[in-house]
Enzyme design. Structure first.
Site, PDB file in Angstrom:
ATOM      1  N   CYS A  66      42.013  67.235   7.774  1.00  0.00           N
ATOM      2  CA  CYS A  66      43.204  67.442   6.939  1.00  0.00           C
ATOM      3  C   CYS A  66      42.938  67.058   5.487  1.00  0.00           C
ATOM      4  O   CYS A  66      43.425  67.713   4.558  1.00  0.00           O
ATOM      5  CB  CYS A  66      44.382  66.642   7.482  1.00  0.00           C
ATOM      6  N   ARG A 114      48.271  72.623  13.561  1.00  0.00           N
ATOM      7  CA  ARG A 114      47.719  73.157  12.312  1.00  0.00           C
ATOM      8  C   ARG A 114      48.114  74.640  12.190  1.00  0.00           C
ATOM      9  O   ARG A 114      47.389  75.532  12.625  1.00  0.00           O
ATOM     10  CB  ARG A 114      46.197  72.982  12.305  1.00  0.00           C
TER      11      ARG A 114
END
Length: 215
Positions: free
Chosen positions: A46, A121
């Site tokens: 991330c 995601r």
């Protein structure tokens, strides 16, 4: 997962840039929304994504697209993580990040992994009318290709504005495709045109599009 061509949820959210009302602050100003969720703050994949999105922020902005991040972490976690990214990597994150600790928006977007409690995601791209034009879901273990997502965003904008469709591997500046006719007589006429490969496949030069339909 949230469905293509459905309406983006009409909600207000808390972000690192303050509260946002999607239909007032983004769609109401004629902008596109590019929302991307990440599993958690202070995680390796991330972090690389946030650096990469930040580096492409101006390109999205020039297209009239608002980048917005999302996870179920708290606003304070977001703030500390963004500070950490700037200190360690020299990159200031310019876009807002939604804090969704009650998981309300994540559930609305079908973007919550109930087992782990983390955000999936995902990417959701919505046009100024609030309609979702692109949705994608990625594994937890590897990051998104930002250049490809930028290409998809440009293709979606051209499709939305010019009412044309885009061929495989299309890049801005390349030929576009005129949607096929649904009437037999028009199909017979279409095949006679110079750029027609078949009645259902007619190319059009990108430069023939009006300036306000290009990216």
């Amino acid at each position: 997962m949230v469905k293509l061509y459905s309406k983006f949820p009409d909600v207000q959210v808390l972000t690192t840039k303050g509260p946002i009302d999607f239909y007032k602050d983004i769609f109401g100003k004629g902008k596109w929304l590019f929302l991307f969720a990440h599993p958690a703050d202070f995680t390796p994949v991330c972090t690389t994504e946030f650096v990469a999105f930040s580096q492409k922020y101006e390109e999205f902005k020039k297209l009239g697209v608002e980048l917005v991040g999302l996870s179920v972490d708290s606003i304070y976690s977001h703030i500390q993580w963004l500070m950490d990214i700037e200190q360690r990597y020299g990159v200031k994150v310019p876009f807002p990040v939604i804090a969704d600790p009650d998981k309300k928006l994540a559930r609305m977007l079908d973007a919550l992994d109930e087992a782990s409690g983390q955000t999936i995601r995902i990417v959701v791209l919505a046009s100024p009318d609030g309609i979702i034009r692109f949705v994608a879901q990625y594994p937890m273990e590897f990051g998104r290709n930002i250049d490809e997502l930028l290409r998809i965003t440009k293709a979606a904008i051209v499709n939305y504005k010019a009412k044309v469709v885009l061929p495989a591997n299309w890049q801005p500046g390349q030929d576009v495709i005129v949607p096929p006719p649904a009437i037999f007589d028009e199909a017979e006429m279409r095949i006679k045109l110079p750029n027609a490969k078949a009645w259902y496949l007619l190319f059009k030069k990108y430069e023939e599009l009006p300036p306000d339909q290009k990216v």
